[in-house]
Design an enzyme around this catalytic site. Structure first.
Site, PDB file in Angstrom:
ATOM      1  N   ASN A 143     -15.758  -0.479   3.561  1.00 25.89           N
ATOM      2  CA  ASN A 143     -15.470  -1.800   4.113  1.00 25.89           C
ATOM      3  C   ASN A 143     -16.645  -2.391   4.879  1.00 25.89           C
ATOM      4  O   ASN A 143     -16.778  -3.614   4.981  1.00 25.89           O
ATOM      5  CB  ASN A 143     -14.223  -1.745   4.998  1.00 25.89           C
ATOM      6  CG  ASN A 143     -12.953  -1.829   4.169  1.00 25.89           C
ATOM      7  OD1 ASN A 143     -12.985  -2.272   3.023  1.00 25.89           O
ATOM      8  ND2 ASN A 143     -11.844  -1.392   4.723  1.00 25.89           N
ATOM      9  N   LYS A 191       0.873   1.517  14.978  1.00 26.74           N
ATOM     10  CA  LYS A 191       0.517   2.825  14.438  1.00 26.74           C
ATOM     11  C   LYS A 191       0.770   3.932  15.463  1.00 26.74           C
ATOM     12  O   LYS A 191       1.213   5.036  15.105  1.00 26.74           O
ATOM     13  CB  LYS A 191      -0.946   2.821  13.972  1.00 26.74           C
ATOM     14  CG  LYS A 191      -1.186   1.984  12.704  1.00 26.74           C
ATOM     15  CD  LYS A 191      -2.615   2.093  12.223  1.00 26.74           C
ATOM     16  CE  LYS A 191      -2.885   1.244  10.998  1.00 26.74           C
ATOM     17  NZ  LYS A 191      -2.187   1.690   9.787  1.00 26.74           N
ATOM     18  N   VAL A 208       1.352   1.553   7.625  1.00 26.61           N
ATOM     19  CA  VAL A 208       2.005   0.422   8.294  1.00 26.61           C
ATOM     20  C   VAL A 208       0.945  -0.609   8.685  1.00 26.61           C
ATOM     21  O   VAL A 208      -0.227  -0.480   8.353  1.00 26.61           O
ATOM     22  CB  VAL A 208       2.816   0.897   9.526  1.00 26.61           C
ATOM     23  CG1 VAL A 208       3.906   1.857   9.088  1.00 26.61           C
ATOM     24  CG2 VAL A 208       1.923   1.555  10.569  1.00 26.61           C
ATOM     25  N   SER A 244      -7.587   0.841   7.022  1.00 22.99           N
ATOM     26  CA  SER A 244      -8.783   0.439   6.279  1.00 22.99           C
ATOM     27  C   SER A 244      -9.967   0.169   7.189  1.00 22.99           C
ATOM     28  O   SER A 244     -11.107   0.167   6.732  1.00 22.99           O
ATOM     29  CB  SER A 244      -8.487  -0.806   5.437  1.00 22.99           C
ATOM     30  OG  SER A 244      -8.046  -1.873   6.266  1.00 22.99           O
ATOM     31  N   ASP A 304      10.863   3.561   5.732  1.00 22.74           N
ATOM     32  CA  ASP A 304      10.588   2.232   6.292  1.00 22.74           C
ATOM     33  C   ASP A 304      11.658   1.948   7.348  1.00 22.74           C
ATOM     34  O   ASP A 304      12.551   2.767   7.587  1.00 22.74           O
ATOM     35  CB  ASP A 304      10.570   1.154   5.204  1.00 22.74           C
ATOM     36  CG  ASP A 304       9.609   0.019   5.561  1.00 22.74           C
ATOM     37  OD1 ASP A 304       9.774  -0.565   6.651  1.00 22.74           O
ATOM     38  OD2 ASP A 304       8.691  -0.286   4.773  1.00 22.74           O
ATOM     39  N   HIS A 364      -7.959   6.796   3.293  1.00 29.23           N
ATOM     40  CA  HIS A 364      -8.018   5.363   3.028  1.00 29.23           C
ATOM     41  C   HIS A 364      -8.008   5.088   1.531  1.00 29.23           C
ATOM     42  O   HIS A 364      -9.006   5.296   0.834  1.00 29.23           O
ATOM     43  CB  HIS A 364      -9.278   4.753   3.672  1.00 29.23           C
ATOM     44  CG  HIS A 364      -9.501   3.323   3.323  1.00 29.23           C
ATOM     45  ND1 HIS A 364     -10.749   2.774   3.138  1.00 29.23           N
ATOM     46  CD2 HIS A 364      -8.616   2.309   3.098  1.00 29.23           C
ATOM     47  CE1 HIS A 364     -10.631   1.497   2.824  1.00 29.23           C
ATOM     48  NE2 HIS A 364      -9.353   1.202   2.786  1.00 29.23           N
ATOM     49  N   GLU A 422      -1.900  -3.005  10.288  1.00 31.97           N
ATOM     50  CA  GLU A 422      -3.164  -2.675  10.946  1.00 31.97           C
ATOM     51  C   GLU A 422      -3.130  -3.118  12.408  1.00 31.97           C
ATOM     52  O   GLU A 422      -3.898  -3.999  12.827  1.00 31.97           O
ATOM     53  CB  GLU A 422      -4.328  -3.344  10.198  1.00 31.97           C
ATOM     54  CG  GLU A 422      -4.646  -2.738   8.851  1.00 31.97           C
ATOM     55  CD  GLU A 422      -5.312  -1.364   8.973  1.00 31.97           C
ATOM     56  OE1 GLU A 422      -6.531  -1.304   9.151  1.00 31.97           O
ATOM     57  OE2 GLU A 422      -4.595  -0.347   8.903  1.00 31.97           O
ATOM     58  N   MET A 459       0.827  -1.210   0.000  1.00 32.46           N
ATOM     59  CA  MET A 459       0.000   0.000   0.000  1.00 32.46           C
ATOM     60  C   MET A 459       0.858   1.255   0.000  1.00 32.46           C
ATOM     61  O   MET A 459       0.623   2.187  -0.781  1.00 32.46           O
ATOM     62  CB  MET A 459      -0.939  -0.005   1.211  1.00 32.46           C
ATOM     63  CG  MET A 459      -2.050  -1.022   1.154  1.00 32.46           C
ATOM     64  SD  MET A 459      -3.163  -0.793  -0.254  1.00 32.46           S
ATOM     65  CE  MET A 459      -3.985   0.727   0.215  1.00 32.46           C
TER      66      MET A 459
END
Length: 733
Positions: free
Chosen positions: A514, A421, A414, A443, A357, A464, A416, A338
């Site tokens: 979602n 986070k 990063v 998400s 990263d 998102h 979920e 993503m």
């Protein structure tokens, strides 16, 4: 001559130039005023003996995007008003004559006795390309942005200005049908190869070449008006014709499942039109066009995919009091699939990107994804090596959060996991400037909860993206409890910069898209556990209008991800928040069978290396019972798969997650492919009628349980005869 949308001049050689340049608009569109002007131009050119012919070009960067579809909407309203006062027959006669006005005008141009040439640069689509097709000669510029095409099918219409008849007489019937069905934008050289344009030239030479064609004795007679003209594929009723039409009909059924009246009208218009002289063929096309204009599918798709989407793309939901944000530098934390996609679309939009990263190697791997995507474009002839070098130069990789210090917006992508986070949020906020906006690409995790780790929650917003980022056009902007207007405005400005369509939703678990997708997947799982044959479940999804069945979609998003979300939901909200049968099914597939979905080549489907995917035969062993396929109500399966999503969409409105029905409709189509012919999840209810929808949902609830319970806002609409759009209109007023 009183022209309001064209400049008209005649040179010393007697060749007229009509330059289409509508005042106050960035794009030329066909309106009633434009048709009036064109009619004057045709009359002057045909009657003035000193004029040898006319070139039509544009005074803007693009030729034209086609007809103003709000004008066509107005025809529908005028029809309803006249029907109420003068009756059905009078209203229909007026509607038919008005809807074919453009077709008659183009035919008058084509048969006026003087040659017309079109000099095309930039976008030339829909009715504008039908204008070009009515001209006797077409020169397109070799500008990389030049495109021609007839994309009407994408908004539930079909070419009603002669496009079906002229295209079918310019190329092989099979190729013409494919072009009309797909509605794709075609590059100049390909258009020349297809016979749609006669020449391709540098932008600054197209008018001169068009004029030279007229001065060189260009014919004012279209090929199909020449006696003994033969269509490229010959007669419909011939051995060659019978090799085309039966397969064409089968392909139409396979691709549309008879959900799109416009596609069927294209087939019928071409089939019938090729058996008739041009004027009668155009009249046949016009009759089908008038019929399609009045269908609910066309009305729904025009409203959602043209009008609403255009309004959202122009900032309809942007906070009005916040000045525009000129973003130059964006940070992306997390260089996985993503994050790499977000970095690519940002750099592709001309933004400088800092890709962070845990290690420089991981960040470089994310940058390599951008390299791959541009290389694919180069291999397809859609980009140059220099474009790739420029794009990659805009992506800076790093493992040091300090490199984010000059970014105006930072997006985290990063894992979920709220703890992961939270740590990222703290490190990013320690590095960025005081005015920078922080966005999470989560998400499902509620933004308000994530913002608790932020020292400045008013500058914290959800952005998102959908996967794959470079292909999916929708982005959800999530407003948390503390999110300020500037954060929302910045997010919207960013989404517009990367050429995506935004919807703004309020915070909740799963947000909007979602939640609806989860309902669709659950219904597929429920059907499987009921004993419905898996192939029938998948077929029901596709025939209902979804791009893929629920089992296939679950494979795409990954079964293990679904299991993780189910467990996280259960941990936070309790066991009643998840379906036990669904959880047991996912545990069996993921943990006992090792089937994760497409990513490890086995999920509900098997994915052989060099063969099409196929349903896993072992699914039948996971079903407690097996229903007789002949005893399954297939229509009910289709209803279940759409109704369960529409109900969830309605609940998001009732809960205040979605506050604008345009966003639910656009979001449902762009985000998860909700049956486009319906106009979206809320339009599905509105066009069916709330009373009818409630009766359908309640019948399903009686048979299948509380997930089909109707929320109070829809029950109220059923009682009052209301609609989602009607309610929104009253609130806006």
């Amino acid at each position: 001559m009183d022209l309001k949308n064209f400049r008209f001049e005649t040179d010393a050689d007697g060749v007229a130039l009509a330059t289409w340049d509508m005042p106050g608009r960035s794009m030329n569109v066909i309106t009633e005023g434009v048709m009036d002007d064109l009619a004057q131009i045709v009359q002057i050119v045909s009657e003035d003996a000193a004029i040898k012919g006319c070139v039509i070009t544009s005074g803007k960067d693009n030729f034209s995007g086609g007809a103003d579809l709000t004008m066509l909407q107005g025809l529908g309203r005028a029809y309803e008003e006249l029907r109420a006062t003068a009756g059905e027959e009078a209203a229909m006669v007026r509607f038919f004559e008005e809807s074919r006005r453009l077709s008659l005008l183009f035919r008058r141009l084509e048969t006026c006795g003087k040659p017309f040439a079109a000099a095309i640069s930039g976008i030339c689509l829909g009715g504008a390309f039908e204008l070009a097709l009515a001209c006797h000669h077409r020169v397109a510029s070799d500008d990389p942005k030049t495109r021609v095409g007839l994309p009407e099918i994408k908004v539930g219409l079909f070419p009603g200005g002669g496009g079906t008849q002229r295209v079918a007489r310019l190329m092989q019937t099979g190729d013409a049908l494919q072009m009309l069905f797909k509605g794709e934008q075609i590059r100049p050289q390909m258009a020349k190869g297809m016979g749609l344009v006669h020449a391709v030239a540098p932008k600054d030479e197209i008018v001169a070449q068009a004029k030279a064609w007229i001065l060189g004795g260009g014919s004012a007679v279209a090929p199909w008006d020449v006696p003994k003209f033969k269509a490229p594929s010959g007669k419909v009723y011939s051995p060659a014709g019978m090799m085309i039409w039966p397969p064409a009909n089968a392909i139409y059924r396979r691709e549309t499942h008879d959900n799109y009246p416009a596609a069927k009208a294209i087939l019928a218009s071409v089939y019938e039109g090729l058996q008739l002289p041009m004027d009668l063929a155009l009249k046949v096309e016009s009759r089908y066009f008038a019929m399609i204009l009045r269908t609910s599918e066309a009305q729904a798709m025009i409203r959602t995919l043209f009008i609403s989407m255009g309004e959202l793309n122009k900032g309809a939901r942007r906070p009005k009091d916040v000045p525009p944000t000129a973003l130059k530098r964006v940070g992306v934390v997390g260089a996985g699939f993503m994050g790499a996609g977000v970095a690519y679309v940002s750099a592709n939009a001309g933004l400088d990107v800092v890709l962070i990263d845990q290690s420089i190697e991981a960040a470089e791997k994310g940058k390599a994804y951008a390299h791959k995507l541009v290389t694919d474009q180069i291999n397809k002839g859609r980009a140059k090596t220099a474009d790739r070098e420029a794009l990659l130069a805009r992506i800076t990789t790093s493992a040091d959060y300090a490199d984010l210090r000059d970014c105006e917006l930072v997006i985290e992508a990063v894992f979920e996991d709220p703890k992961v986070k939270a740590e990222v949020i703290r490190q990013v906020e320690a590095a960025i400037g005081p005015d920078a906006i922080f966005a999470s690409n989560t998400s499902t995790l509620p933004i308000s909860g994530l913002a608790e780790a932020s020292a400045r929650p008013e500058q914290f917003v959800g952005i998102h993206f959908f996967s794959p980022v470079e292909k999916m056009m929708l982005v959800e902007i999530i407003r948390g409890r503390a999110t300020g207007d500037r954060a929302v405005a910045t997010a919207l400005d960013y989404v517009r910069a990367v050429k995506k369509t935004p919807i703004v939703v309020n915070d909740s678990r799963g947000f909007f898209a979602n939640r609806c997708v989860t309902a669709y997947l659950l219904e597929g799982h429920k059907m499987l556990l009921e004993g419905v044959p898996p192939a029938m479940i998948e077929s029901a999804g596709r025939q209902a209008g979804m791009p893929v069945g629920p089992l296939s979609l679950n494979d795409e998003v990954a079964l293990d991800l679904g299991l993780k979300i189910a467990r996280a939901t259960e941990a936070q909200l309790g066991p009643d928040a998840v379906d036990p049968g669904q959880k047991q099914l996912l545990v069996e597939l993921v943990e006992n069978q090792g089937r994760l979905g497409r990513k490890n080549r086995k999920g509900f489907y098997d994915y052989p290396e060099s063969a099409p995917k196929r349903l896993w035969p072992g699914l039948k062993d996971l079903q407690p019972t097996h229903l007789d396929p002949d005893a399954v109500d297939f229509a009910e399966l289709k209803h279940r798969l759409l109704v369960v999503q529409a109900l969830e969409a309605a609940r998001t409105v009732g809960e205040g997650v979605v506050v604008d029905p345009r966003e639910a409709d656009v979001g449902s189509i762009l985000g998860f492919g909700f049956a486009p012919f319906t106009g979206g999840a809320l339009s599905y209810i509105d066009f069916m009628g709330a009373q009818t929808f409630v009766a359908l949902a309640q019948s399903l609830e009686a048979k299948h349980g509380a997930r089909f319970s109707v929320p109070e806002n829809v029950l109220a609409m059923a009682r009052d005869g209301g609609t989602f759009y009607g309610t929104a209109g009253k609130q806006a007023a």
